[in-house]
Design an enzyme around this catalytic site. Structure first.
Site: not given
Ligand code: G16
Length: 542
Positions: A278, A375
């Protein structure tokens, strides 16, 4: 208002970033509709609301968008801003919410998780500040989903989203926007794109960007191949595909292998980057060098004044807890605040809104600033290119000079994916039990400075988030962190984050894996990883 009777599902609690589940789960009768109705019911004022709607183009996006438009009509919303073919990157969605001052947005994405009929889908709600809904709102959505009895949906044909323009569904105005234009305008306002273009034209070697068949393809082509004048083909895998070409749209050393191989070839490009499903993640590479996301954040912070948008300096910075403390060292030198938040971009929102920070980032390949509330993968790539254009140095030279000034926080993450969920939770329990006795102990030659279960009190609204991961810090600045992922959809994923600090210049040429090796051995032993997960080795190392 056409109403359908339904019964609740018990598993609709949003995780780190929205609700992520296998497509088959979302495709069950009423599943998507229940969750969407819960989002709409959680709005302060549903009737007359205006929302942004789009997604990363993965399988099921088109079905979900049509369903949501029909539900928006039946729920009395005033306007939905959707994008052509429903394609919209997460940072661009955040920008649209802010620019058009809507009541929020619904983003359809499971981010870096793979896509396809037997892979993952996801949906998340962003608030009017453009950022992911904070926990108090996601909890409210979850509460509603547990007692929902009906939802509203108009009966009508699907609408054509292939052309920009405007149409009406009953009283609902649907504006179909170009997904790329507004975003490019924003980038133009932050960076010196003319200077970058002139710099790129002077180089006798190319750059490469891997869009991983995901949402950034159209944005990257418009930026790199049109605006910045790079040759056609600079953008690899630039056509968004519902299954991301069968790959895993996660920009890291394992999943963006073709790009990494290109950059490490003798005659490879001098700069390379990739983004995820995304478009909010980024990976930065130079010729024969990978920049760890934690280092990248620290380098962006240290050099921010060289970039037009940040010329006046930074208010403060923030990083997620597992992210290395490299940026903390920069903040100390700059004399600005550095916040340590739980994992999840939603925790940066209040700090950005309150103007306490300008830049923030995460070890999980995320970086961003106050220009949006997500981000932003391409933003990070442009930041680096702007930096290269100003400093006229290689990526490797910039990284090595940074270490010479601040020391090196060598960093490696081990993921044990899809392990048994009970085993993973027992492992965390086992660690928690050890915490009180660890401080002061010397383990494998390393003295424990502190050991805790990370809790965060939001300095803006006072909200408390507990159990955000186990931290074990050593007195030489090194650290081991353990946490369970909040974005996986099958079993549990254990993440072990290893960070070894060194200011011995001889260590700067050594691979990070070598520098963290003693921590890695200790981490396996302390948590009894093999015992609790049945795994002898991690499945992904980044
Ligand atoms: C999402 C969150 C991030 C986080 C990541 C990993 O990223 O927006 O803030 O760091 O998940 O999360 P986890 O370690 O809980 O798997 P994204 O890019 O998947 O939206």
């Amino acid at each position: 208002m056409p109403t359908i009777k339904t019964t609740p599902f018990t598993d609709q609690r949003p995780g780190t970033s929205g609700l992520r589940k296998p497509v088959q789960t979302f495709a069950q009768p009423h599943y998507l509709e229940n969750f969407v109705q819960s989002i709409l019911d959680a709005l302060p004022q549903r009737e007359g609301a205006r929302l942004v709607l789009g997604g990363d183009g993965r399988y099921y996006n088109d079905v979900a968008i049509q369903t949501i438009l029909k539900m928006a009509e039946a729920n009395g919303l005033a306007e939905v801003l959707v994008t052509r073919d429903g394609i919209l990157s997460t940072p661009a969605a955040s920008h649209l919410i802010r620019k058009y001052q809507t009541d929020g947005g619904v983003i359809l994405s499971a981010s870096h998780n793979p896509g396809g009929p037997d892979k993952d889908f996801g949906i998340k709600f962003n608030t009017p500040n453009g950022g992911p809904a904070p926990e108090k709102i996601t909890e409210r959505i979850y509460e509603i989903s547990r007692t929902i009895e009906q939802y509203h949906i108009a009966e009508r044909e699907d609408i054509d989203l292939s052309q920009t323009g405007e149409t009406h569904l009953g009283n609902l105005r649907v504006r179909i926007l170009d997904p790329v234009g507004d975003y490019l305008e924003l980038m133009e306002s932050l960076f010196d794109l003319d200077r970058i273009a002139a710099y790129l034209a002077r180089q006798n070697r190319p750059i490469a960007f891997d869009a991983m068949h995901a949402v950034t393809g159209p944005y990257a082509r418009a930026l790199f191949e049109e605006r910045l004048g790079c040759p056609a083909g600079t953008v690899m895998n630039g056509d968004p595909l519902p299954n991301f070409g069968g790959g895993h749209p996660d920009p890291n050393l394992s999943h963006a292998r073709a790009l990494v191989d290109k950059l490490f070839a003798d005659d490879g490009p001098f700069f390379g980057a990739a983004s995820d499903g995304d478009g909010d993640r980024n990976m930065i590479l130079g010729h024969k060098i990978f920049v760890s996301p934690s280092d990248s954040l620290a380098i962006l912070a240290a050099n921010a004044k060289l970039i037009p948008a940040y010329r006046d300096g930074l208010k403060g910075v923030a990083r997620s807890m597992p992210t290395s403390a490299a940026v903390d060292r920069v903040a100390r030198q700059l004399g600005i605040d550095c916040y340590e938040t739980p994992t999840g971009w939603k925790f940066f929102g209040n700090l950005l809104d309150a103007d306490r920070i300008t830049l923030c980032g995460e070890e999980s390949f995320g970086a961003g600033s106050n220009h949006v509330r997500e981000k932003d993968g391409l933003w990070a790539v442009l930041f680096w290119l702007n930096l290269l254009a100003v400093r006229e140095q290689s990526v490797a030279d910039i990284v090595h000079q940074h270490w010479q000034t601040f020391g090196r926080n060598a960093y490696v993450r081990h993921d044990y994916e899809e392990v048994d969920s009970d085993g993973a939770h027992s492992l965390v329990e086992h660690l928690r039990e050890q915490l009180p006795g660890l401080a002061g102990q010397t383990l494998n030659g390393l003295t424990v400075d502190y050991a805790d279960d990370f809790a965060y009190t939001d300095p803006v609204d006072g909200g408390v988030s507990e159990h955000q991961g186990i931290r074990i810090g050593f007195d030489n600045g090194s650290r081991i962190v353990y946490r369970l992922s909040g974005t996986g959809t099958r079993g549990a994923t254990l993440r072990v984050y290893l960070e070894a600090y060194t200011d011995n210049a001889e260590d700067y040429a050594r691979p990070a894996t070598e520098l963290v090796a003693p921590l890695s051995a200790l981490a396996v032993e302390l948590a009894r990883i093999a015992h609790f997960t049945g795994r002898q080795a991690p499945s992904v190392i980044t």
